[in-house]
Scaffold this motif. Structure first.
Motif, mmCIF file in Angstrom:
data_model
loop_
_atom_site.group_PDB
_atom_site.id
_atom_site.type_symbol
_atom_site.label_atom_id
_atom_site.label_comp_id
_atom_site.label_asym_id
_atom_site.label_seq_id
_atom_site.Cartn_x
_atom_site.Cartn_y
_atom_site.Cartn_z
ATOM 1 N N LYS A 15 37.412 -28.489 28.895
ATOM 2 C CA LYS A 15 37.698 -27.451 27.902
ATOM 3 C C LYS A 15 36.550 -26.446 27.838
ATOM 4 N N ASN A 16 35.317 -26.937 27.800
ATOM 5 C CA ASN A 16 34.163 -26.033 27.730
ATOM 6 C C ASN A 16 34.023 -25.186 28.989
ATOM 7 N N MET A 17 34.295 -25.776 30.156
ATOM 8 C CA MET A 17 34.221 -25.007 31.403
ATOM 9 C C MET A 17 35.323 -23.946 31.451
ATOM 10 N N GLY A 18 36.506 -24.260 30.930
ATOM 11 C CA GLY A 18 37.580 -23.275 30.855
ATOM 12 C C GLY A 18 37.218 -22.120 29.944
ATOM 13 N N LEU A 20 34.149 -21.144 29.250
ATOM 14 C CA LEU A 20 33.112 -20.371 29.950
ATOM 15 C C LEU A 20 33.701 -19.487 31.047
ATOM 16 N N ALA A 21 34.716 -19.981 31.746
ATOM 17 C CA ALA A 21 35.357 -19.171 32.788
ATOM 18 C C ALA A 21 36.009 -17.942 32.175
ATOM 19 N N TRP A 22 36.689 -18.109 31.041
ATOM 20 C CA TRP A 22 37.331 -16.958 30.409
ATOM 21 C C TRP A 22 36.311 -16.006 29.795
ATOM 22 N N ILE A 23 35.200 -16.533 29.315
ATOM 23 C CA ILE A 23 34.122 -15.654 28.843
ATOM 24 C C ILE A 23 33.562 -14.862 30.018
ATOM 25 N N GLY A 24 33.406 -15.510 31.182
ATOM 26 C CA GLY A 24 32.964 -14.798 32.385
ATOM 27 C C GLY A 24 33.934 -13.696 32.760
ATOM 28 N N CYS A 25 35.229 -13.951 32.609
ATOM 29 C CA CYS A 25 36.239 -12.928 32.872
ATOM 30 C C CYS A 25 36.056 -11.741 31.931
ATOM 31 N N LEU A 26 35.865 -12.012 30.648
ATOM 32 C CA LEU A 26 35.689 -10.932 29.674
ATOM 33 C C LEU A 26 34.398 -10.153 29.901
ATOM 34 N N TRP A 89 41.876 -17.358 36.643
ATOM 35 C CA TRP A 89 42.623 -18.483 37.210
ATOM 36 C C TRP A 89 41.826 -19.770 37.191
ATOM 37 N N LEU A 90 40.512 -19.691 37.289
ATOM 38 C CA LEU A 90 39.681 -20.879 37.157
ATOM 39 C C LEU A 90 39.838 -21.470 35.760
ATOM 40 N N GLY A 91 39.840 -20.614 34.743
ATOM 41 C CA GLY A 91 40.065 -21.089 33.375
ATOM 42 C C GLY A 91 41.433 -21.721 33.211
ATOM 43 N N VAL A 92 42.453 -21.106 33.792
ATOM 44 C CA VAL A 92 43.802 -21.664 33.707
ATOM 45 C C VAL A 92 43.852 -23.044 34.362
ATOM 46 N N VAL A 93 43.264 -23.174 35.548
ATOM 47 C CA VAL A 93 43.275 -24.457 36.256
ATOM 48 C C VAL A 93 42.516 -25.517 35.463
#
Length: 107
Positions: A15-18, A20-26, A89-93
């Motif tokens: 959950k935390n990595m997801g 972080l991935a979406w924060i990286g996207c933003l 997509w990393l966050g989604v996965v």
């Protein structure tokens, strides 16, 4: 008991990595928006650019050791995939992995 604690840790880690991935996207989208506002040109931020400039990883030399068909696919992905799409997509996965393991572990 140790297995249950490991599963709980895995769920929170995914959950935390997801997140972080979406924060990286933003953050990447914010950088591109600010650059577009200041210079009137949308900057292309690809995986190959970021991995080479930030981490010094030369993916092209690594990819050259792969078989030809895998090399062609990997080069295409590295040159064309925008960093924002990769993070999205990393966050989604990661979230789907967390969700699916939670479903299968509880049954």
């Amino acid at each position: 008991m140790a297995i249950l604690q490991a599963i709980i840790y895995m769920h929170s880690m995914l959950k935390n990595m997801g997140i972080l991935a979406w924060i990286g996207c933003l953050v990447t989208l914010a950088y591109q928006s600010i650059s577009w506002t200041l210079s009137a040109a949308w900057p292309s931020v690809t995986l190959l650019d970021v991995l080479h400039s930030l981490f010094g990883i030369d993916l092209l030399s690594f990819i050259s050791n792969l078989p030809l068909d895998m090399s062609a696919k990997a080069i295409y992905v590295c040159f064309t995939t925008q960093l924002t799409l990769f993070f999205w997509w990393l966050g989604v996965v990661l979230f789907m992995t967390q969700f699916l393991t939670q479903i299968f572990i509880r049954k």
